[in-house]
Design a protein around this motif. Sequence first.
Motif, PDB file in Angstrom:
ATOM      1  N   GLN A 114       0.823  -1.201   0.000  1.00 38.75           N
ATOM      2  CA  GLN A 114       0.000   0.000   0.000  1.00 38.75           C
ATOM      3  C   GLN A 114       0.857   1.251   0.000  1.00 38.75           C
ATOM      4  N   GLY A 115       0.382   2.265  -0.710  1.00 44.34           N
ATOM      5  CA  GLY A 115       1.018   3.574  -0.708  1.00 44.34           C
ATOM      6  C   GLY A 115       0.291   4.471   0.268  1.00 44.34           C
ATOM      7  N   SER A 265      -1.225  -0.930  -4.380  1.00 41.41           N
ATOM      8  CA  SER A 265      -2.287  -1.677  -3.712  1.00 41.41           C
ATOM      9  C   SER A 265      -2.350  -3.063  -4.339  1.00 41.41           C
ATOM     10  N   LYS A 266      -3.426  -3.774  -4.077  1.00 41.58           N
ATOM     11  CA  LYS A 266      -3.623  -5.077  -4.735  1.00 41.58           C
ATOM     12  C   LYS A 266      -3.562  -4.936  -6.252  1.00 41.58           C
ATOM     13  N   PHE A 267      -3.910  -3.761  -6.752  1.00 38.58           N
ATOM     14  CA  PHE A 267      -3.880  -3.537  -8.200  1.00 38.58           C
ATOM     15  C   PHE A 267      -2.471  -3.730  -8.765  1.00 38.58           C
ATOM     16  N   THR A 268      -1.457  -3.484  -7.959  1.00 36.88           N
ATOM     17  CA  THR A 268      -0.063  -3.581  -8.406  1.00 36.88           C
ATOM     18  C   THR A 268       0.405  -5.028  -8.528  1.00 36.88           C
ATOM     19  N   MET A 269      -0.232  -5.942  -7.808  1.00 38.30           N
ATOM     20  CA  MET A 269       0.267  -7.311  -7.701  1.00 38.30           C
ATOM     21  C   MET A 269       0.500  -8.007  -9.046  1.00 38.30           C
ATOM     22  N   PRO A 270      -0.412  -7.887 -10.031  1.00 42.74           N
ATOM     23  CA  PRO A 270      -0.168  -8.597 -11.295  1.00 42.74           C
ATOM     24  C   PRO A 270       1.062  -8.098 -12.057  1.00 42.74           C
ATOM     25  N   LEU A 301     -10.476  -5.860  -5.959  1.00 40.14           N
ATOM     26  CA  LEU A 301      -9.451  -4.824  -5.977  1.00 40.14           C
ATOM     27  C   LEU A 301      -9.803  -3.649  -5.075  1.00 40.14           C
ATOM     28  N   PHE A 302     -11.070  -3.313  -4.990  1.00 40.39           N
ATOM     29  CA  PHE A 302     -11.452  -2.078  -4.304  1.00 40.39           C
ATOM     30  C   PHE A 302     -12.164  -2.359  -2.993  1.00 40.39           C
ATOM     31  N   SER A 303     -11.593  -3.260  -2.234  1.00 38.63           N
ATOM     32  CA  SER A 303     -12.071  -3.551  -0.890  1.00 38.63           C
ATOM     33  C   SER A 303     -10.841  -3.752  -0.025  1.00 38.63           C
ATOM     34  N   PHE A 304     -10.954  -3.380   1.249  1.00 33.84           N
ATOM     35  CA  PHE A 304      -9.753  -3.354   2.078  1.00 33.84           C
ATOM     36  C   PHE A 304     -10.007  -4.046   3.408  1.00 33.84           C
ATOM     37  N   ALA A 305      -8.911  -4.296   4.140  1.00 32.69           N
ATOM     38  CA  ALA A 305      -8.948  -4.965   5.450  1.00 32.69           C
ATOM     39  C   ALA A 305      -9.505  -6.382   5.338  1.00 32.69           C
TER      40      ALA A 305
END
Length: 398
Positions: A114-115, A265-270, A301-305
């Motif tokens: 996370q940023g 974020s998770k978006f970066t993982m791929p 992608l757009f959910s957290f915790a």
Amino acid sequence: MDAAARQAFNANFTDAKYQQLLTDMNTGLRAPIPFRLAETPIFISDDFYAKLLQAGEDIIATIKQPDFKELTERAIPDKWWVANENDHAHIIALDFGVCRDEHGELTPKLIELQGFPSLFGFQAYADEHYHKAFDIPEEWTGYLSGLNKESYIELLRKTIVGEHQPDEVVLMDVNAPEQKTSVDFYITQNYLGIPVVSLHDLVQQGDQLYYKDNDGELKRIRRIYNRLIFDEIDGDPHIFDKVVDFRQPLDVEWIPHPNWFYRISKFTMPFLEGDFVPKTQFLNQIEEMPADLENYVLKPLFSFAGQGVIIDVQAEDISAIKNPENWILQEKVNYEPAIQAPDGGVKAEIRLLYLWPDGDEDPTLAITLGRLSRGKMIGVRYNKDFDWVGGTVAFIKK
């Protein structure tokens, strides 16, 4: 993990020391710490730390790619795009699970990144108190890159306050005093001298923002140390009828800018590769679905915790998803219960926290955060009624 340090700690552990840790850490705070602290720190061995460093360097290299913003433009929801984005994330957090590789060696595996700020103030506070309560040798430290408490706080000041006066920089969250992380807010305030404000405290005049100081006078805000996650206000469609709409172009600096919360974020993982990263793909880009879905997790992608994550994936879970472009299928990370408690092994997660002040070419790996778990996932809701779980510090040898 360091076997000798673990053996020595466990041999000298008493519940009385742990209770004293809790008493000392809660003394002088505005309110008791609202989350569980673990009975033990994590002692990272030299070889495991070398792997963590390599993993972090690989990920930072991807974030520093010239085309990183282009790759992650879709990560930012249109409704939460904020004007005046800067050129880099001032803060980066990388979460690694402690796992075991195919050779039987302990290895870190990236869980999330996370940023966005983490407990930068609290972890310095915890480092000091764990050392004191358990008489931990000074050769063990939670500060990285050769930092100590003084140089770490100076780096924190350089990143958050910069060239401004402390009273021109505010730590802001939606309702700051009521957040579970507010203990970190006020410790950070003590270290840096910056005020803590809530979203509704912001006052706009033209393109400038203000807050009321202790004398009731309006004080200009030059920088916002942003702790607000948009999920917390997403459920109120009329939120910006009641508070300042900070998405508009304003004459204020962000630490970090809100857009980086989505980019890193998770978006970066791929976009990440390597031995320390689980294979991750955007769901809509998978040409042939894996036959062994039991070895994968499905994440929105757009959910957290941890909300919305499907751990035991079935084919019907995938077919039921209407917006596959907003989901990732990620190789399951199997935590190793590598931290030896008195009654068995405990799973661990180590967060590497980076600070990247203006003017520095690269981020600095500054401090650690550790979390221990016996539940199915890391996190408070999965670890109720357990001991030797919760937040902690992760020590390396100086």
